[in-house]
Design a protein around this motif. Structure first.
Motif, PDB file in Angstrom:
ATOM      1  N   ARG A  30       0.841  -1.184   0.000  1.00 45.83           N
ATOM      2  CA  ARG A  30       0.000   0.000   0.000  1.00 45.83           C
ATOM      3  C   ARG A  30       0.886   1.247   0.000  1.00 45.83           C
ATOM      4  NH1 ARG A  30      -5.084   1.839   1.811  1.00 45.83           N
ATOM      5  NH2 ARG A  30      -4.928   3.794   2.939  1.00 45.83           N
ATOM      6  N   SER A  32       0.497   5.455   0.416  1.00 46.58           N
ATOM      7  CA  SER A  32      -0.434   6.527   0.740  1.00 46.58           C
ATOM      8  C   SER A  32       0.281   7.864   0.670  1.00 46.58           C
ATOM      9  CB  SER A  32      -0.971   6.357   2.166  1.00 46.58           C
ATOM     10  OG  SER A  32      -1.477   5.067   2.322  1.00 46.58           O
ATOM     11  N   VAL A  37      -7.023  12.298   3.715  1.00 43.41           N
ATOM     12  CA  VAL A  37      -8.044  11.937   2.713  1.00 43.41           C
ATOM     13  C   VAL A  37      -9.240  12.878   2.866  1.00 43.41           C
ATOM     14  CG1 VAL A  37      -9.545  10.103   1.862  1.00 43.41           C
ATOM     15  CG2 VAL A  37      -7.282   9.550   2.772  1.00 43.41           C
ATOM     16  N   THR A  43     -13.195   5.128  -3.056  1.00 42.28           N
ATOM     17  CA  THR A  43     -12.269   3.995  -3.201  1.00 42.28           C
ATOM     18  C   THR A  43     -12.856   3.012  -4.213  1.00 42.28           C
ATOM     19  OG1 THR A  43     -11.485   4.235  -0.951  1.00 42.28           O
ATOM     20  CG2 THR A  43     -11.131   2.102  -1.973  1.00 42.28           C
ATOM     21  N   THR A  45     -11.694  -0.390  -7.183  1.00 51.82           N
ATOM     22  CA  THR A  45     -10.636  -1.285  -7.673  1.00 51.82           C
ATOM     23  C   THR A  45     -10.588  -1.265  -9.200  1.00 51.82           C
ATOM     24  OG1 THR A  45     -12.143  -3.141  -7.667  1.00 51.82           O
ATOM     25  CG2 THR A  45     -10.755  -2.914  -5.738  1.00 51.82           C
ATOM     26  N   GLU A  58      -6.395  -1.240  -5.615  1.00 51.15           N
ATOM     27  CA  GLU A  58      -7.468  -0.468  -5.005  1.00 51.15           C
ATOM     28  C   GLU A  58      -6.941   0.955  -4.859  1.00 51.15           C
ATOM     29  OE1 GLU A  58     -10.058  -1.933  -1.533  1.00 51.15           O
ATOM     30  OE2 GLU A  58      -8.585  -0.553  -0.643  1.00 51.15           O
ATOM     31  N   VAL A  59      -7.713   1.916  -5.355  1.00 56.16           N
ATOM     32  CA  VAL A  59      -7.262   3.303  -5.357  1.00 56.16           C
ATOM     33  C   VAL A  59      -8.255   4.162  -4.576  1.00 56.16           C
ATOM     34  CG1 VAL A  59      -6.745   5.298  -6.836  1.00 56.16           C
ATOM     35  CG2 VAL A  59      -6.152   2.992  -7.595  1.00 56.16           C
ATOM     36  N   THR A  60      -7.731   5.037  -3.721  1.00 63.35           N
ATOM     37  CA  THR A  60      -8.580   6.027  -3.057  1.00 63.35           C
ATOM     38  C   THR A  60      -8.199   7.392  -3.615  1.00 63.35           C
ATOM     39  OG1 THR A  60      -8.711   4.701  -1.063  1.00 63.35           O
ATOM     40  CG2 THR A  60      -9.269   7.018  -0.828  1.00 63.35           C
ATOM     41  N   TYR A  67      -4.945   9.525  -3.190  1.00 61.16           N
ATOM     42  CA  TYR A  67      -4.518   9.425  -1.789  1.00 61.16           C
ATOM     43  C   TYR A  67      -3.756   8.133  -1.517  1.00 61.16           C
ATOM     44  CZ  TYR A  67      -7.588  13.389  -1.139  1.00 61.16           C
ATOM     45  OH  TYR A  67      -8.171  14.604  -1.255  1.00 61.16           O
ATOM     46  N   SER A  68      -4.229   7.041  -2.103  1.00 61.68           N
ATOM     47  CA  SER A  68      -3.504   5.791  -1.861  1.00 61.68           C
ATOM     48  C   SER A  68      -3.738   4.790  -2.990  1.00 61.68           C
ATOM     49  CB  SER A  68      -3.927   5.163  -0.527  1.00 61.68           C
ATOM     50  OG  SER A  68      -5.238   4.689  -0.632  1.00 61.68           O
ATOM     51  N   THR A  70      -3.289   0.552  -3.407  1.00 63.14           N
ATOM     52  CA  THR A  70      -2.941  -0.720  -2.777  1.00 63.14           C
ATOM     53  C   THR A  70      -2.975  -1.814  -3.836  1.00 63.14           C
ATOM     54  OG1 THR A  70      -4.065   0.038  -0.796  1.00 63.14           O
ATOM     55  CG2 THR A  70      -3.535  -2.306  -0.898  1.00 63.14           C
ATOM     56  N   ALA A 124     -14.144   4.576 -10.140  1.00 61.93           N
ATOM     57  CA  ALA A 124     -14.538   5.413  -8.995  1.00 61.93           C
ATOM     58  C   ALA A 124     -15.402   6.587  -9.457  1.00 61.93           C
ATOM     59  CB  ALA A 124     -13.293   5.936  -8.291  1.00 61.93           C
TER      60      ALA A 124
END
Ligand code: ADP
Length: 591
Positions: A30, A32, A37, A43, A45, A58-60, A67-68, A70, A124
């Motif tokens: 991950r 970040s 956030v 979030t 995928t 997986e993206v936020t 932001y992140s 994973t 997203a």
């Protein structure tokens, strides 16, 4: 009792779940950003096809910020694609973009990761194009000076560097390896054939008695047009069996024996499962070096050899954050060749200024230039090998082993045009003379079944296929009748073990098991045979023949072993034999 058993089962099941969950958690990497956030961030995928299946992330993010990221799932090659999954998300989050520089040598995984992040952003409900341009930070990174000490410092973590590192550490030396790329392996990682060796236990077990040391020497000298340094060739041949045993001992056996282009006998030693020799050996050598405590510094580029009274006593190197001075009792250069340095190649052969190359981006001849700066001599720098089977669209190398195992080359007219197992220079020249300067490498299902390398080529989309010769010809865009006739004639030659057209003498099996496959191939720069002049103890020599004390070199950075043309299977023989000699000699010098 029954109750206890039930309890035991429940505890065991819970433990098993915990282990699986832990495995999944440690599997994820991950990254970040430091930014908190924002409310409203989403979030989602996304996935894309990597080398070995889907890469799932997986993206936020919100409309302006990632932001992140994973990595939730990946099955990429350990040490290559897996490194991309560990490193690239950081770069993407820092650049607030999916569109960052991929990791050279692992472009398929790099591209998959970029596509997966893009897909996650879209899923997203965000406009992915807002993240198409990488943001660079203007703040100049202040590098700090670091000083390190060791017995042996090795420049380059390809086949030669890792072999030398493992051997030097085995002999008791404290070893540091610097590698300028984000991954180990260099060009060695791309080697798909095997390792030539003579008088091995594997040959003996298979009853191969005509592939001895003397024949190996003569084949290599003939392949190199007799300009090779015979003393180096002799050492390579004589020590090759020992090197195979050593690989065995470190858990990297090469028990399969096959023929390769330009050799009259069977020397080519391959992994049992038919996997590509380069990634197989690099992974095992890297593991062995790490097991023995070798410090491998990635993303660290050597820039200069330090000397004292004419002797090599360390190197200067740089990473993004540090300027290193690495003091060592001896230095091994294992920086590989210069097949990706077009200016340097063009200075020896102007026709290569814009050539296709199979080389990784780090093959820029640094070790040659650094050693020349302290008085080293070079040999055969103008001997640059062109390989005849480079995949036409991606410049990926298609292994010569396939021709040894029975594949044929077909031109645009649907005909064979050369003894396919001739030396690389001869086959390349014949191919360049064909219509479009390219050809088709043809195999059948039986060859596919026996080779995970070909299965990999199919997976990567290099092949066209057909249930019949005519169908395959259609897919290749060549004359159907002419091709079918060529294949039937060829199968007859295999049965008779006689090729009256081109004098091929190596026959495997007829290509008569449907379906059939073909890969479009062309000629590309493959190996730079020239390099630093060394003696049989891998000491680097000056023009007057004297050694530069403390300076050793092995692998493609050196010249003389291959002469004017390297035989398939001899790069691995070169880096294992001379890598071991350099490791032993440099650690002895340091003691
Ligand atoms: P060989 O088969 O001789 O081992 P490879 O191409 O496999 O050659 O490996 C050479 C390695 O050396 C590559 O991984 C390459 O990135 C690395 N290298 C080249 N120049 C430098 C340098 N200046 N500093 C650190 N590593 C280098």
């Amino acid at each position: 009792m029954k109750k206890n058993k039930m309890l035991y089962r429940i505890v065991a099941a819970v433990l098993a779940c915990a282990v699986v969950a832990l495995a999944l958690v440690t599997y994820q990497s991950r990254s970040s950003s430091n930014a908190p956030v924002a409310e409203g961030a989403v979030t989602a995928t996304g996935s894309a096809k990597g080398m070995e299946g889907d890469v799932v992330v997986e993206v936020t993010a919100d409309a302006t910020t990632i932001y992140s990221i994973t990595v939730k799932e990946q099955n990429e090659t350990q040490g290559i694609g897996s490194v991309v999954c560990e490193q690239l998300p950081d770069t993407m989050v820092a650049a607030n973009s999916y569109n960052v520089d991929g990791i050279a040598g692992a472009t398929v995984t790099s591209d998959a990761l970029k596509e997966a992040v893009k897909a996650a952003l879209t899923s997203a409900g965000l406009d992915a194009s807002a993240f198409a341009v990488a943001q660079t930070s203007d703040a100049a990174v202040e590098k700090t000076a670091e000083s390190l000490d060791c017995d042996v410092v090795i420049v380059g973590a390809g086949g030669a560097g890792l072999t030398a590192a493992a051997q030097a550490a085995e002999n008791g030396a404290k070893v540091i390896v610097v590698e300028k790329m984000p991954i180990v392996g260099g060009n060695s990682l791309k080697a798909t054939g095997g390792m030539n060796a003579a008088d091995t236990k594997y040959q003996e077990a298979l009853g191969i008695t005509d592939s001895g040391v003397d024949e190996f020497i003569e084949d290599t000298m003939n392949g190199g047009h007799q300009i090779n340094d015979r003393s180096l060739v002799t050492v390579m041949a004589e020590e090759s069996s020992d090197a195979v045993d050593w690989l065995d001992a470190i858990g990297a056996p090469l028990p399969k024996v096959a023929a390769t282009g330009g050799t009259t006998h069977k020397y080519l030693h391959e992994p049992e499962d038919g996997s590509a020799v380069g990634s197989y050996l690099v992974e095992k050598l890297n593991a062995q070096a790490e097991k023995l405590g070798v410090q491998i510094m990635l993303n660290t580029e050597a820039t200069e050899i330090l000397t004292e009274n004419g002797a090599a006593v360390g190197i200067k190197a740089e990473s993004k954050e540090h300027n290193y001075t690495i003091h060592a009792k001896s230095v091994i250069l294992a920086t590989g060749g210069f097949g990706a340095n077009f200016d340097l190649m063009a200075s020896f052969n102007p026709a290569l200024a814009n050539a296709v190359t199979t080389n990784h981006a780090g093959a820029t001849g640094d070790g040659i230039l650094m050693a020349e700066a302290i008085g080293a001599d070079t040999v055969d720098m103008d001997q640059i090998q062109i390989h005849p089977t480079v995949e036409a669209n991606t410049a990926a190398l298609i292994t010569e082993g396939l021709r040894g195992d029975g594949a044929v080359l077909i031109n645009a007219e649907g005909k064979r045009f050369i003894d396919e197992v001739g030396t690389r220079d001869v086959v390349s020249a014949a191919e360049i003379a064909q219509t479009g300067s390219c050809s088709w490498l043809v195999v059948d299902q039986a060859m596919v079944d026996a080779s995970s390398v070909i299965q990999g080529y199919i997976k990567k989309g290099y092949t066209v296929t057909g249930q019949t010769y005519e169908e395959l010809a259609k897919a290749m865009g060549v004359d159907e009748a002419a091709f079918a006739e060529t294949m039937k004639t060829w199968n007859g030659y295999v049965a008779a073990k006689n090729d009256p057209d081109f004098g091929r003498t190596s026959f495997a099996k007829a290509l008569d098991t449907a379906p059939y496959y073909a890969i479009k191939v062309t000629a590309g720069v493959h190996h730079t045979m020239g390099g630093l002049k060394i003696n049989t103890n891998t000491e680097v020599l000056k023009a007057d023949g004297s050694v530069i004390p403390g300076l050793f070199a092995a692998g493609e950075v050196t010249g003389g072993v291959h002469g004017a043309n390297r035989l398939g299977g001899n790069a691995v023989a070169d880096f294992t034999v001379f890598g071991r000699i350099a490791g032993a000699a440099a650690s002895k010098y340091a003691a």
